[in-house]
Design a protein around this motif. Structure first.
Motif, mmCIF file in Angstrom:
data_model
loop_
_atom_site.group_PDB
_atom_site.id
_atom_site.type_symbol
_atom_site.label_atom_id
_atom_site.label_comp_id
_atom_site.label_asym_id
_atom_site.label_seq_id
_atom_site.Cartn_x
_atom_site.Cartn_y
_atom_site.Cartn_z
ATOM 1 N N PRO A 143 0.803 -1.232 0.000
ATOM 2 C CA PRO A 143 0.000 0.000 0.000
ATOM 3 C C PRO A 143 0.832 1.277 0.000
ATOM 4 O O PRO A 143 0.350 2.315 -0.447
ATOM 5 N N LEU A 144 2.071 1.223 0.483
ATOM 6 C CA LEU A 144 2.892 2.426 0.541
ATOM 7 C C LEU A 144 3.539 2.741 -0.806
ATOM 8 O O LEU A 144 3.426 3.854 -1.328
ATOM 9 N N SER A 145 4.211 1.750 -1.385
ATOM 10 C CA SER A 145 4.910 1.984 -2.654
ATOM 11 C C SER A 145 4.018 1.762 -3.862
ATOM 12 O O SER A 145 4.368 2.165 -4.972
ATOM 13 N N GLN A 146 2.855 1.090 -3.660
ATOM 14 C CA GLN A 146 1.958 0.694 -4.752
ATOM 15 C C GLN A 146 2.674 -0.220 -5.746
ATOM 16 O O GLN A 146 2.336 -0.266 -6.929
ATOM 17 N N GLU A 147 3.656 -0.959 -5.249
ATOM 18 C CA GLU A 147 4.395 -1.916 -6.067
ATOM 19 C C GLU A 147 3.986 -3.325 -5.661
ATOM 20 O O GLU A 147 3.715 -3.595 -4.495
ATOM 21 N N TYR A 148 3.969 -4.213 -6.644
ATOM 22 C CA TYR A 148 3.554 -5.579 -6.376
ATOM 23 C C TYR A 148 4.729 -6.469 -5.996
ATOM 24 O O TYR A 148 5.801 -6.416 -6.618
ATOM 25 N N ASN A 149 4.530 -7.269 -4.954
ATOM 26 C CA ASN A 149 5.332 -8.443 -4.601
ATOM 27 C C ASN A 149 6.735 -8.163 -4.074
ATOM 28 O O ASN A 149 7.123 -8.656 -3.020
ATOM 29 N N LEU A 150 7.551 -7.435 -4.808
ATOM 30 C CA LEU A 150 8.952 -7.264 -4.422
ATOM 31 C C LEU A 150 9.156 -6.632 -3.042
ATOM 32 O O LEU A 150 10.067 -7.050 -2.319
ATOM 33 N N PRO A 151 8.361 -5.641 -2.615
ATOM 34 C CA PRO A 151 8.567 -5.103 -1.264
ATOM 35 C C PRO A 151 8.439 -6.165 -0.173
ATOM 36 O O PRO A 151 9.194 -6.155 0.802
ATOM 37 N N PHE A 152 7.505 -7.104 -0.335
ATOM 38 C CA PHE A 152 7.324 -8.176 0.638
ATOM 39 C C PHE A 152 8.489 -9.159 0.569
ATOM 40 O O PHE A 152 8.979 -9.639 1.591
ATOM 41 N N LEU A 209 -5.602 -5.740 -2.414
ATOM 42 C CA LEU A 209 -5.927 -4.688 -3.380
ATOM 43 C C LEU A 209 -7.224 -3.994 -3.005
ATOM 44 O O LEU A 209 -7.318 -2.755 -3.040
ATOM 45 N N LEU A 210 -8.242 -4.760 -2.646
ATOM 46 C CA LEU A 210 -9.522 -4.176 -2.251
ATOM 47 C C LEU A 210 -9.349 -3.232 -1.072
ATOM 48 O O LEU A 210 -9.817 -2.081 -1.102
ATOM 49 N N ASP A 211 -8.672 -3.698 -0.026
ATOM 50 C CA ASP A 211 -8.520 -2.873 1.176
ATOM 51 C C ASP A 211 -7.710 -1.611 0.887
ATOM 52 O O ASP A 211 -7.964 -0.550 1.469
ATOM 53 N N SER A 212 -6.733 -1.720 -0.014
ATOM 54 C CA SER A 212 -5.950 -0.552 -0.393
ATOM 55 C C SER A 212 -6.836 0.482 -1.080
ATOM 56 O O SER A 212 -6.750 1.688 -0.798
ATOM 57 N N LYS A 213 -7.705 0.025 -1.962
ATOM 58 C CA LYS A 213 -8.609 0.934 -2.680
ATOM 59 C C LYS A 213 -9.615 1.575 -1.722
ATOM 60 O O LYS A 213 -9.918 2.775 -1.823
ATOM 61 N N LEU A 214 -10.135 0.782 -0.801
ATOM 62 C CA LEU A 214 -11.097 1.331 0.162
ATOM 63 C C LEU A 214 -10.435 2.393 1.035
ATOM 64 O O LEU A 214 -11.041 3.434 1.332
#
Length: 319
Positions: A143-152, A209-214
């Motif tokens: 949610p912070l970087s809006q980047e997929y997968n790699l931050p985790f 993704l849903l929770d980020s959008k909400l």
């Protein structure tokens, strides 16, 4: 005698074909429930798994009966080698996806046996971290970087030998009944009193993704009817809409297409496979990556509504 069943995935189960619980299998073969779970644990009896529930397809039970009727003509050495191969499957955990199902099925042509466990992206990645699986299938939005997968991945895997391989880009959005009778257009519509929602489980990439959008739109989940109602895969979630048990779900376009439902696109996401190399599985995992990158596999992927495979097989991170 080796009680061997081929591994199944949820997508291979026909809608009209009964899937049995381990308890039911125990009654059919007149063995104890404990024996069934021991056979599954040792890899001698394979079952498809969604969340923490195991099922075995009826057609596979029939085939199992045929296998156990007649003695094998193989030599003892051949039987031992065969059982050893099948009891050491490549374990894949994480998000459920139709293309992943196809990949698992086609891996048999490489004489490789992949055992899937569809537990959600976050749990799949944690299982990989704990060395409880060999491949994690994930689509986790930071949610912070809006980047997929790699931050985790960067947070969890510091010294381990891994490769992150791009699998597909997928369309996520609202799944609604044909014709969109409730005229659902955006996230604010989810808070309407006449709307019943069906959600994905905590830890699922779709839920992230849903929770980020909400959160971005300042919508309190408590104001969404059905937000607490959870399902464990895209197809079962979409089935709530087709059966009229809910008005809207948040999920992938291909699930809507499978059931003849309408789809309102919201975002595109990256779906990746994370391979963790160990001495025992290193060669097999390398073979799988090579196959992912092959023209033959790409050509085999048809009916790709809701997917983009432009970067299929691209290694986006390696350590």
């Amino acid at each position: 005698m080796g009680y061997i069943l081929n591994i199944l995935t949820i997508g291979s189960v026909k809608m009209d074909d009964k899937a049995y619980t381990p308890d039911e299998v125990a009654k059919i073969f007149q063995i104890s429930k404990h024996t069934v779970y021991e056979l599954i644990k040792r890899g001698e009896l394979q079952a498809f798994k969604i969340g923490n529930k195991m099922r075995i397809e009826h057609s596979e039970l029939e085939r199992f009966k045929e296998i156990t009727k007649a003695p094998s003509r193989k030599t003892r050495t051949e039987q031992t080698d065969s059982i050893h191969h099948l009891t050491e499957p490549i374990r894949l955990s994480g998000s459920h996806d139709f293309l992943v199902e196809r990949f698992i099925k086609q891996a048999t042509s490489l004489q490789l046996h992949i055992q899937p466990s569809y537990v959600g992206s976050l749990e799949g990645l944690m299982m990989l971290y704990r060395n409880h699986c060999d491949i994690a299938a994930i689509h986790l939005l930071d949610p912070l970087s809006q980047e997929y997968n790699l931050p985790f991945i960067h947070q969890l895997f510091v010294h381990e030998s891994i490769s992150v391989v791009r699998f597909a880009a997928r369309e996520q959005g609202f799944i609604v009944a044909k014709g969109n009778p409730k005229q659902i257009q955006d996230f604010n519509d989810l808070t309407r009193k006449d709307i019943q929602f069906i959600n994905r489980q905590k830890g699922a990439g779709t839920r992230f993704l849903l929770d980020s959008k909400l959160s971005q739109k300042g919508i309190d989940p408590k104001n969404i009817n059905g937000y607490a109602n959870e399902e464990w895969n895209h197809l079962s979630t979409a089935s709530y809409i087709s059966k009229g048990r809910a008005d809207v779900a948040f999920g992938i376009k291909s699930a809507a297409s499978h059931l003849g439902l309408d789809f309102i696109p919201v975002a595109k996401e990256h779906f990746d496979l994370v391979f963790r190399f160990t001495d025992e599985k290193k060669q097999s995992l390398k073979e799988l990556i090579t196959y992912l990158q092959s023209k033959d596999f790409k050509k085999s992927l048809i009916d790709l509504e809701g997917y983009s495979i432009e970067d299929l097989g691209k290694i986006i991170y390696q350590y």
